[in-house]
Design a protein around this motif. Sequence first.
Motif, short mmCIF file in Angstrom:
data_model
loop_
_atom_site.label_atom_id
_atom_site.label_comp_id
_atom_site.label_asym_id
_atom_site.label_seq_id
_atom_site.Cartn_x
_atom_site.Cartn_y
_atom_site.Cartn_z
N GLY A 122 0.88 -1.28 0.06
CA GLY A 122 -0.10 -0.12 -0.02
C GLY A 122 0.86 1.32 -0.01
O GLY A 122 1.85 1.02 -0.07
N ASP A 123 0.19 2.42 0.12
CA ASP A 123 0.94 3.64 0.22
C ASP A 123 1.14 4.22 1.56
O ASP A 123 0.31 4.07 2.34
CB ASP A 123 0.32 4.52 -0.92
N ASN A 124 2.18 5.35 1.44
CA ASN A 124 2.30 5.87 2.91
C ASN A 124 2.40 5.12 4.25
O ASN A 124 1.82 5.48 5.16
CB ASN A 124 1.24 6.96 3.07
N ASN A 125 2.83 3.99 3.88
CA ASN A 125 3.28 3.03 5.14
C ASN A 125 4.36 3.10 5.77
O ASN A 125 5.31 3.84 5.24
CB ASN A 125 2.96 1.55 4.77
N SER A 126 4.70 2.85 7.14
CA SER A 126 5.88 2.86 7.65
C SER A 126 6.30 1.70 8.39
O SER A 126 5.25 1.28 9.08
CB SER A 126 6.22 4.16 8.52
N LYS A 135 23.95 -12.23 15.67
CA LYS A 135 23.39 -13.33 14.84
C LYS A 135 21.80 -13.37 14.63
O LYS A 135 21.13 -14.29 14.69
CB LYS A 135 23.55 -14.64 15.57
N ASN A 136 21.21 -11.98 14.57
CA ASN A 136 19.72 -11.83 14.42
C ASN A 136 19.61 -11.55 12.92
O ASN A 136 20.52 -11.16 12.01
CB ASN A 136 19.36 -10.50 15.09
N THR A 137 18.37 -11.82 12.39
CA THR A 137 18.08 -11.63 10.78
C THR A 137 16.68 -10.59 10.92
O THR A 137 15.69 -11.01 11.53
CB THR A 137 17.61 -12.92 10.23
N ALA A 138 16.79 -9.64 9.96
CA ALA A 138 15.68 -8.66 9.78
C ALA A 138 15.41 -8.64 8.41
O ALA A 138 16.26 -8.43 7.60
CB ALA A 138 15.90 -7.30 10.55
N ALA A 139 14.25 -8.66 8.04
CA ALA A 139 13.81 -8.26 6.64
C ALA A 139 12.57 -7.49 6.55
O ALA A 139 11.66 -7.62 7.35
CB ALA A 139 13.25 -9.63 5.90
N SER A 140 12.48 -6.44 5.56
CA SER A 140 11.58 -5.61 5.38
C SER A 140 11.30 -5.62 3.98
O SER A 140 11.96 -5.32 2.90
CB SER A 140 11.67 -4.09 5.99
N LEU A 141 9.87 -5.79 3.71
CA LEU A 141 9.11 -5.57 2.16
C LEU A 141 8.13 -4.83 2.19
O LEU A 141 7.21 -4.74 2.86
CB LEU A 141 8.81 -6.98 1.56
N GLN A 142 8.27 -3.66 1.28
CA GLN A 142 7.21 -2.60 1.07
C GLN A 142 6.99 -2.53 -0.39
O GLN A 142 7.64 -2.43 -1.29
CB GLN A 142 7.65 -1.16 1.69
N SER A 143 5.44 -2.42 -0.73
CA SER A 143 5.18 -2.45 -2.28
C SER A 143 4.26 -1.17 -2.06
O SER A 143 3.00 -1.43 -1.62
CB SER A 143 4.41 -3.72 -2.78
N GLY A 144 4.53 -0.20 -2.85
CA GLY A 144 3.58 0.74 -3.03
C GLY A 144 4.58 2.22 -2.91
O GLY A 144 5.71 2.13 -3.07
N ASN A 145 3.77 3.20 -2.76
CA ASN A 145 4.43 4.57 -2.86
C ASN A 145 4.47 5.39 -1.57
O ASN A 145 3.61 5.14 -0.78
CB ASN A 145 3.79 5.47 -4.04
N GLU A 146 5.62 6.20 -1.60
CA GLU A 146 5.74 7.18 -0.32
C GLU A 146 5.84 6.20 1.03
O GLU A 146 5.30 6.59 2.15
CB GLU A 146 4.67 7.98 -0.21
N ASN A 147 6.48 5.30 1.11
CA ASN A 147 6.61 4.34 2.17
C ASN A 147 7.92 4.51 2.79
O ASN A 147 9.05 4.98 2.11
CB ASN A 147 6.61 2.84 1.64
N ALA A 148 8.15 4.27 4.23
CA ALA A 148 9.58 4.50 4.84
C ALA A 148 9.63 3.18 5.45
O ALA A 148 8.98 2.62 6.15
CB ALA A 148 9.30 5.77 5.57
N SER A 149 11.08 2.64 5.66
CA SER A 149 11.70 1.65 6.24
C SER A 149 12.87 1.71 6.97
O SER A 149 13.75 2.68 6.44
CB SER A 149 11.75 0.44 5.37
N PHE A 150 13.06 1.46 8.13
CA PHE A 150 14.10 1.51 8.93
C PHE A 150 14.58 0.13 9.59
O PHE A 150 13.64 -0.22 10.46
CB PHE A 150 14.06 2.60 10.01
N ILE A 151 15.62 -0.16 9.69
CA ILE A 151 16.27 -1.46 10.29
C ILE A 151 17.56 -1.00 11.09
O ILE A 151 18.51 -0.38 10.54
CB ILE A 151 16.68 -2.64 9.37
N SER A 152 17.52 -1.34 12.35
CA SER A 152 18.90 -1.06 13.34
C SER A 152 19.03 -2.43 13.91
O SER A 152 18.13 -2.94 14.67
CB SER A 152 18.41 0.09 14.37
N GLN A 153 20.29 -2.75 13.75
CA GLN A 153 20.83 -3.90 14.42
C GLN A 153 21.92 -3.72 15.41
O GLN A 153 22.94 -3.22 14.67
CB GLN A 153 21.34 -5.14 13.44
#
Length: 223
Positions: A122-126, A135-153
């Motif tokens: 979708g759009d405008n998601n965060s 030894k941690n694993t993180a994954a982010s998938l975003q499909s759409g416009n104006e989205n924001a993603s942040f991963i901190s390890q």
Amino acid sequence: LHVRSRRQRQMCIRDSAGATANGANSSAQFQVGNNNSSINMQEGFNQESAMLQIGDENAALISQRTEANEAAITQVGLDNNSALVQDGWDNAGVVAVHGDHNSAVGYQTEGDDNILAIAQKGDNNSQATFQEGSKNTAASLQSGNENASFISQGGGTSFIATAINLDTFAGGVPTHATIGGSGIGSLGATSNSAANLQLGNGNSSAILQTGGSNEAINYQNSM
């Protein structure tokens, strides 16, 4: 995470309190409609928790403490908020969201060997993901416009979280991503892996890792 239904929240807390002692408990919650709140808290090991919300302006929280727990949150609709908080090690969590203007927070702390994945369509998601430990694993998938993603390890730029159940949550970086220098709150975590995939236009992402032997990949594709 905005709690909009005091009565539902109290019922969820009472129900989960009966299933929080040591191991091998499971909980499932299903809500259809708008302005709902769902909370589940589990302490111990080998716990399982699942939530599904269909509608708008809903709020979901799963909080688990100790080891080898699994949790999943699914939301379909607009303006929903979700938070998945796991304290301990060898935990796994997933959040899946379909709709616009949704936000998701994933927080795993105090341990190693955790896995966390967040997917939003979708759009405008965060989404914001924070993991402490190695030894941690993180994954982010975003499909759409104006989205924001942040991963901190193993690092900063920001976060708060708490739960079981003193609520509070937060996140960090994007609004068009800037990350500073000098260790950035380094916890010296090692051997972490992170992946971020964004499909669409006007998206922003940041991955922050501190320590050694970490791996990260970021992919953005304007469609």
